[in-house]
Design a protein around this motif. Structure first.
Motif, PDB file in Angstrom:
ATOM      1  N   ILE A  40      52.886  33.653 -19.383  1.00 26.21           N
ATOM      2  CA  ILE A  40      51.660  32.867 -19.414  1.00 26.21           C
ATOM      3  C   ILE A  40      51.646  31.967 -18.188  1.00 26.21           C
ATOM      4  CG2 ILE A  40      50.372  31.109 -20.691  1.00 26.21           C
ATOM      5  CD1 ILE A  40      51.825  32.194 -23.218  1.00 26.21           C
ATOM      6  N   ASP A  41      50.592  32.065 -17.390  1.00 28.59           N
ATOM      7  CA  ASP A  41      50.510  31.232 -16.196  1.00 28.59           C
ATOM      8  C   ASP A  41      49.152  30.544 -16.159  1.00 28.59           C
ATOM      9  OD1 ASP A  41      48.849  33.317 -15.517  1.00 28.59           O
ATOM     10  OD2 ASP A  41      50.138  34.104 -13.934  1.00 28.59           O
ATOM     11  N   GLY A  42      48.729  30.095 -14.987  1.00 24.66           N
ATOM     12  CA  GLY A  42      47.497  29.342 -14.886  1.00 24.66           C
ATOM     13  C   GLY A  42      47.611  27.942 -15.452  1.00 24.66           C
ATOM     14  N   LEU A  43      48.849  27.421 -15.469  1.00 26.74           N
ATOM     15  CA  LEU A  43      49.111  26.112 -16.068  1.00 26.74           C
ATOM     16  C   LEU A  43      49.235  25.013 -15.032  1.00 26.74           C
ATOM     17  CD1 LEU A  43      51.806  27.260 -18.692  1.00 26.74           C
ATOM     18  CD2 LEU A  43      49.319  27.172 -18.941  1.00 26.74           C
ATOM     19  N   GLY A  44      48.881  25.328 -13.781  1.00 35.44           N
ATOM     20  CA  GLY A  44      48.983  24.340 -12.726  1.00 35.44           C
ATOM     21  C   GLY A  44      50.383  24.261 -12.159  1.00 35.44           C
ATOM     22  N   GLY A  48      52.305  27.779 -10.950  1.00 40.66           N
ATOM     23  CA  GLY A  48      51.363  28.194 -11.979  1.00 40.66           C
ATOM     24  C   GLY A  48      51.878  28.055 -13.388  1.00 40.66           C
ATOM     25  N   PRO A 134      48.540  24.929 -21.902  1.00 43.19           N
ATOM     26  CA  PRO A 134      47.184  25.454 -21.738  1.00 43.19           C
ATOM     27  C   PRO A 134      46.165  24.700 -22.591  1.00 43.19           C
ATOM     28  CG  PRO A 134      48.505  26.934 -23.068  1.00 43.19           C
ATOM     29  CD  PRO A 134      49.435  25.890 -22.539  1.00 43.19           C
TER      30      PRO A 134
END
Length: 430
Positions: A40-44, A48, A134
């Motif tokens: 899981i990414d897109g977490l800053g 990421g 998230p």
């Protein structure tokens, strides 16, 4: 499906509906590069995955980090934890131990996706431990491309732990998910490893810190721990994902016949379990089946008794058969038993048996892992490795045999059922 009376794991992914958990994976579902779980990414943050929990190090831990929600972990409420470099998180104090001790190990509660001797000091451009969220009900800890002691990144591991708040089920309830994207090493040099392998390999699971409640994922502290990236306790379609569910302070799956532990689907159609048994303890097993199935104890104590659920059966009830090594078939009659009645095998138990006689009117769905809950007891305590192969039959037009033909099918003509529906068997532990 395996159910340990009084203990057992299950979980719902924070991004999916409730899914029951399998105790053990014995399958190789594909190559790690092609099949393992995506992180899981897109977490800053710089990679990421959120913010760094600590600078690159060996055997260090984060500061005490606040959780966005409270956790009830085996009767103690926690609002913070420590992220430890060596592949785990702990409650109450940090943990610097690099060689995993068999669970239950100590008074320190820990959740360990991959407890091994992580060393991030020589990881330019990566190899760090991050934390991100998230949303307010989810915390993700990532060990991103981490190497092993000492200063070695010739092999790297990439894995995550996800904690999900489940307030709709009760205060303090939460889910745990381990996601294994890539596992290349098992052991640091100070744990007896050479080139990342050998010695005392990594361990995965949890330890409640009470010297009683713990769970260890299959392959832990052996070379087979690398297979966690290829196996799953969710389904054959989710290699690398392992899930646990904590309710009212403890693991709830397996504590009732309605929530038994599920098997892992194996490519050849069998299911494999590894678990510890206590003498006179009932273990519930539920395979994906239609009209029968076969049990084989690959190692460990023999099966002493079996207790089957209340489902429609043919005249005479469930028919039990022993294995004939001369014919390689389950064609040795052992007796019959009615639903919800204990069948006791001969003194010394059996290492394998088949059951037939589930009526086609039960319409058990081979794709429903909660279709048929069975209770087993064993002749001795010990660790059991048990495989289970469903016995199915094609129910399509022209393929349905007459009832009298069922005995002829014990040879194992495993034709996949085409017109099944889901049904759950109910059972009370004996």
């Amino acid at each position: 499906m395996v159910f340990f009376e009084g203990e057992g794991p299950m979980l719902r992914s924070c991004f999916s509906s409730v899914i029951a958990l399998a105790v053990l994976a014995g399958a190789t579902l594909g190559s790690p590069a092609a099949a393992s779980a995506p992180l899981i990414d897109g977490l800053g943050g710089p990679a990421g995955f959120g913010e760094l929990t600590q600078f690159p190090n060996d055997d260090a831990s984060s500061n005490e980090l606040n959780l966005p929600f409270g956790l009830n972990f085996f009767g103690t409420n926690y609002n913070s934890f420590f992220v430890n470099n060596n592949g785990n998180v702990s409650f109450g104090s940090p943990l610097g131990s690099f060689t995993p001790t068999p669970f239950p190990a100590s008074s320190l509660p820990i959740i360990a996706p991959y407890w091994g001797d992580v060393d991030t000091r020589n990881q330019p451009g990566g190899g760090a431990v991050y934390i991100g969220s998230p949303n307010s009900n989810t915390v993700v800890v990532t060990w991103n491309d981490v190497g092993f002691f000492s200063n070695d990144n010739s092999k790297t591991n990439n894995f995550q732990m996800v904690l999900s708040n489940r307030p709709e089920t009760g205060s303090g309830n939460f889910d745990i998910e381990f996601r294994y994207n890539r596992l290349e090493w098992t052991t640091g040099g100070a744990s007896g490893g050479t080139g990342g392998l050998g010695g005392t390999p990594a361990q995965a699971g949890y330890d409640a810190g009470d010297f009683t409640n713990s769970f260890t994922l299959p392959g832990s502290r052996t070379a087979d721990v690398l297979n966690l990236q290829n196996t799953s306790n969710v389904s054959s379609d989710t290699p690398g994902i392992w899930q646990l569910l904590i309710r009212n302070g403890s693991i709830t799956t397996g504590t009732t016949p309605e929530t038994p532990l599920l098997p892992t689907i194996v490519n050849d159609g069998s299911f494999v379990f590894d678990f510890n048994v206590v003498l006179n303890q009932t273990v519930f097993i539920d395979p994906i089946i239609s009209v029968g199935y076969d049990y084989v104890v690959n190692s460990g104590p023999n099966i002493a008794s079996a207790l089957f659920p209340s489902v429609p059966v043919e005249a005479g009830g469930f028919q039990l058969f022993g294995f004939n090594s001369m014919t390689n078939l389950y064609d040795v009659p052992l007796g019959s038993v009615a639903p919800q009645t204990v069948f006791n095998f001969a003194p010394g138990g059996v290492s394998r048996f088949g059951v037939r006689g589930i009526d086609m009117s039960a319409l058990l769905d081979p794709g429903d892992p909660t279709a048929f809950v069975t209770g087993l007891t064993f002749v001795n305590a010990g660790t059991v490795n048990l495989s289970q192969t469903p016995f199915t039959i094609d129910t399509g037009p022209g393929a349905v045999p007459e009832p009298a033909s069922w005995v002829m099918l014990i040879a194992g003509f495993g034709l996949v059922g085409a017109a099944m529906r889901r049904r759950r068997g109910a059972l009370v532990a004996g």
